[in-house]
Design a protein around this motif. Structure first.
Motif, short mmCIF file in Angstrom:
data_model
loop_
_atom_site.label_atom_id
_atom_site.label_comp_id
_atom_site.label_asym_id
_atom_site.label_seq_id
_atom_site.Cartn_x
_atom_site.Cartn_y
_atom_site.Cartn_z
N MET A 224 44.24 -0.24 -0.18
CA MET A 224 45.27 0.75 -0.42
C MET A 224 46.59 0.11 -0.89
O MET A 224 47.22 0.62 -1.81
CB MET A 224 45.49 1.60 0.84
CG MET A 224 44.27 2.44 1.25
SD MET A 224 43.70 3.54 -0.06
CE MET A 224 44.99 4.77 -0.01
N PRO A 225 47.03 -1.01 -0.27
CA PRO A 225 48.24 -1.65 -0.80
C PRO A 225 48.10 -2.09 -2.26
O PRO A 225 49.05 -1.99 -3.04
CB PRO A 225 48.43 -2.86 0.13
CG PRO A 225 47.75 -2.49 1.40
CD PRO A 225 46.56 -1.67 0.97
N VAL A 226 46.91 -2.56 -2.64
CA VAL A 226 46.69 -2.97 -4.02
C VAL A 226 46.80 -1.76 -4.95
O VAL A 226 47.40 -1.83 -6.04
CB VAL A 226 45.32 -3.65 -4.18
CG1 VAL A 226 45.01 -3.92 -5.65
CG2 VAL A 226 45.30 -4.96 -3.40
N SER A 227 46.24 -0.63 -4.53
CA SER A 227 46.31 0.58 -5.35
C SER A 227 47.75 1.06 -5.50
O SER A 227 48.17 1.51 -6.57
CB SER A 227 45.46 1.69 -4.72
OG SER A 227 44.11 1.30 -4.64
N LEU A 228 48.52 1.00 -4.41
CA LEU A 228 49.92 1.39 -4.47
C LEU A 228 50.70 0.48 -5.43
O LEU A 228 51.51 0.95 -6.24
CB LEU A 228 50.54 1.33 -3.08
CG LEU A 228 50.05 2.37 -2.07
CD1 LEU A 228 50.56 2.02 -0.67
CD2 LEU A 228 50.53 3.76 -2.46
N PHE A 229 50.43 -0.81 -5.35
CA PHE A 229 51.11 -1.76 -6.23
C PHE A 229 50.73 -1.52 -7.69
O PHE A 229 51.57 -1.59 -8.60
CB PHE A 229 50.76 -3.19 -5.81
CG PHE A 229 51.39 -4.24 -6.67
CD1 PHE A 229 52.76 -4.45 -6.64
CD2 PHE A 229 50.61 -5.02 -7.51
CE1 PHE A 229 53.35 -5.42 -7.44
CE2 PHE A 229 51.19 -5.99 -8.31
CZ PHE A 229 52.56 -6.20 -8.27
N ALA A 230 49.45 -1.21 -7.93
CA ALA A 230 49.01 -0.92 -9.30
C ALA A 230 49.72 0.30 -9.85
O ALA A 230 50.13 0.32 -11.02
CB ALA A 230 47.49 -0.70 -9.31
N GLY A 231 49.90 1.32 -9.02
CA GLY A 231 50.61 2.51 -9.47
C GLY A 231 52.05 2.21 -9.85
O GLY A 231 52.56 2.70 -10.87
N ALA A 232 52.73 1.39 -9.04
CA ALA A 232 54.11 1.03 -9.36
C ALA A 232 54.19 0.25 -10.67
O ALA A 232 55.11 0.43 -11.47
CB ALA A 232 54.71 0.22 -8.21
N VAL B 66 36.19 3.63 -3.25
CA VAL B 66 36.96 4.78 -2.74
C VAL B 66 36.73 6.07 -3.51
O VAL B 66 37.11 7.14 -3.03
CB VAL B 66 38.46 4.45 -2.71
CG1 VAL B 66 38.74 3.25 -1.85
CG2 VAL B 66 39.01 4.23 -4.12
N GLY B 67 36.15 6.01 -4.70
CA GLY B 67 35.96 7.21 -5.49
C GLY B 67 37.13 7.46 -6.41
O GLY B 67 38.23 6.94 -6.22
N VAL B 68 36.89 8.31 -7.41
CA VAL B 68 37.90 8.55 -8.44
C VAL B 68 39.12 9.28 -7.88
O VAL B 68 40.26 8.90 -8.14
CB VAL B 68 37.29 9.35 -9.62
CG1 VAL B 68 38.36 9.68 -10.65
CG2 VAL B 68 36.15 8.58 -10.27
N LEU B 69 38.90 10.33 -7.10
CA LEU B 69 40.04 11.11 -6.61
C LEU B 69 40.90 10.31 -5.65
O LEU B 69 42.13 10.31 -5.77
CB LEU B 69 39.54 12.39 -5.92
CG LEU B 69 40.65 13.29 -5.35
CD1 LEU B 69 41.53 13.82 -6.47
CD2 LEU B 69 40.06 14.44 -4.55
N THR B 70 40.30 9.61 -4.70
CA THR B 70 41.08 8.84 -3.73
C THR B 70 41.84 7.71 -4.42
O THR B 70 43.00 7.43 -4.09
CB THR B 70 40.16 8.27 -2.64
OG1 THR B 70 39.45 9.34 -2.03
CG2 THR B 70 40.96 7.53 -1.59
N LEU B 71 41.20 7.06 -5.40
CA LEU B 71 41.90 6.03 -6.15
C LEU B 71 43.08 6.62 -6.90
O LEU B 71 44.18 6.04 -6.92
CB LEU B 71 40.94 5.35 -7.13
CG LEU B 71 41.57 4.32 -8.06
CD1 LEU B 71 42.13 3.14 -7.27
CD2 LEU B 71 40.55 3.83 -9.09
N ALA B 72 42.88 7.79 -7.51
CA ALA B 72 43.97 8.44 -8.24
C ALA B 72 45.12 8.76 -7.30
O ALA B 72 46.29 8.52 -7.62
CB ALA B 72 43.47 9.70 -8.92
N MET B 73 44.81 9.31 -6.12
CA MET B 73 45.86 9.67 -5.18
C MET B 73 46.63 8.43 -4.70
O MET B 73 47.85 8.46 -4.54
CB MET B 73 45.25 10.39 -3.97
CG MET B 73 44.73 11.77 -4.29
SD MET B 73 46.05 12.90 -4.75
CE MET B 73 45.18 14.46 -4.75
N ALA B 74 45.92 7.33 -4.47
CA ALA B 74 46.58 6.12 -3.99
C ALA B 74 47.51 5.54 -5.05
O ALA B 74 48.64 5.13 -4.75
CB ALA B 74 45.53 5.08 -3.57
#
Length: 301
Positions: free
Chosen positions: A1-9, A246-254
């Motif tokens: 989850m931290p990696v996904s958050l960082f990717a979004g930023a 995590v799946g497409v939706l959960t990855l998108a949300m993260a």
């Protein structure tokens, strides 16, 4: 989850860089092609120095030619190309925050659909009440953010383009996961993305130059303006690796949480010329974070 958050930023920062490059070149199409081209060259170097990865790329190319892997599932790069093109054409006028929340709308709808039908590598995922509620709240918050509008001279397609980009990105994450699963490494999916995306964007840039009768301006000397492609490589590689888990939706949300925090911060601290951070955009962005928490907090373990 931290990696996904960082990717979004990082995605929010990429939007600002691509927009600035488009301004310098006076051509959003060429800026998108340059950004993707830089990413493709970086990937070729990274894969070229690793014999194991070179063999996996060659094996995957052979499977595409033989039909062992459906070629249509290797077109995920078109989603990234649409996203980067939208960055270059619309961010300078509507701002990073509004661009991102429009992308979120399309990404959320696609994430629900592809998870339900099982297009991603993890197979079908149930449409639970929490996931449906989170998705509905996400779309509603985007509508609220868009209610602030854009400047009067901005055409309507500047809002439609990022929504379409979000739809394409949801599909991109799903098929990238399939490529990673089949090839055995997420870097194969990343390279496939950049090869397809660069080819599509170069074609679009050439057609645009022919239609308007004018090419882009001289490439700027500032090396920071070419980091968009580097950020894109990191983002797509992480997404291709995580979507299977995590799946497409959960990855998108993260990633949305990181995108929203990064984009609003950029529009507040470093506003782009001609853009304005509106109250409704901030409220809508805050509600997307609530939607993320609803979806992730009640997700099945």
């Amino acid at each position: 989850m931290p990696v996904s958050l960082f990717a979004g930023a990082m995605g929010a920062v990429q939007s600002r860089i691509t927009s600035r490059l488009a301004t310098e070149l006076h051509d959003g199409f060429s800026a998108a092609a340059v950004s993707f081209g830089v990413g493709m060259l970086l990937l070729m170097v990274l894969i070229g120095v690793r014999p194991g990865l070179r063999r996996q790329v060659a094996d995957f190319a052979r499977d595409l030619r033989s039909g062992a892997f459906p070629w249509v599932l290797a077109l995920g790069g078109l989603g990234g190309a649409t996203f980067v093109l939208g960055q270059g054409l619309s961010v300078a006028l509507i701002g990073v925050a509004l661009f991102i929340v429009c992308v979120v709308a399309g990404q959320t709808v696609t994430g629900l659909a592809v998870d339900r039908i099982g297009l991603g590598p993890g197979g079908p995922r149930p449409l639970s009440p929490a996931r449906a509620l989170g998705a509905a709240l996400m779309v509603g918050s985007v509508a609220l953010a868009m209610s602030g509008g854009v400047s009067g001279h901005a055409p309507w397609y500047l809002l439609a383009l990022p929504v379409v980009a979000g739809l394409a990105m949801g599909l991109q994450q799903a098929v990238n996961g399939r490529v990673s699963e089949h090839s055995g490494h997420f870097m194969v999916a990343t390279l496939t993305n950049f090869v397809v995306g660069t080819a599509a964007l170069l074609l679009a840039a050439v057609v645009h130059a022919v239609v308007i009768g004018q090419g882009p301006a001289r490439l700027p000397a500032n090396p920071l303006l070419y980091l968009g492609g580097v950020i894109g490589v990191a983002y797509i590689a992480m997404a291709a690796h995580l979507v299977r888990i995590v799946g497409v939706l959960t990855l998108a949300m993260a990633t949305i949480a990181g995108q929203i925090v990064g984009s609003v911060a950029l529009d507040w601290l470093l506003p782009a010329p001609g853009s304005q951070l509106r109250l409704m955009t901030v409220v809508g962005a805050a509600l997307t974070l609530v939607a993320t928490a609803v979806t992730a907090g009640f997700r099945r373990r």
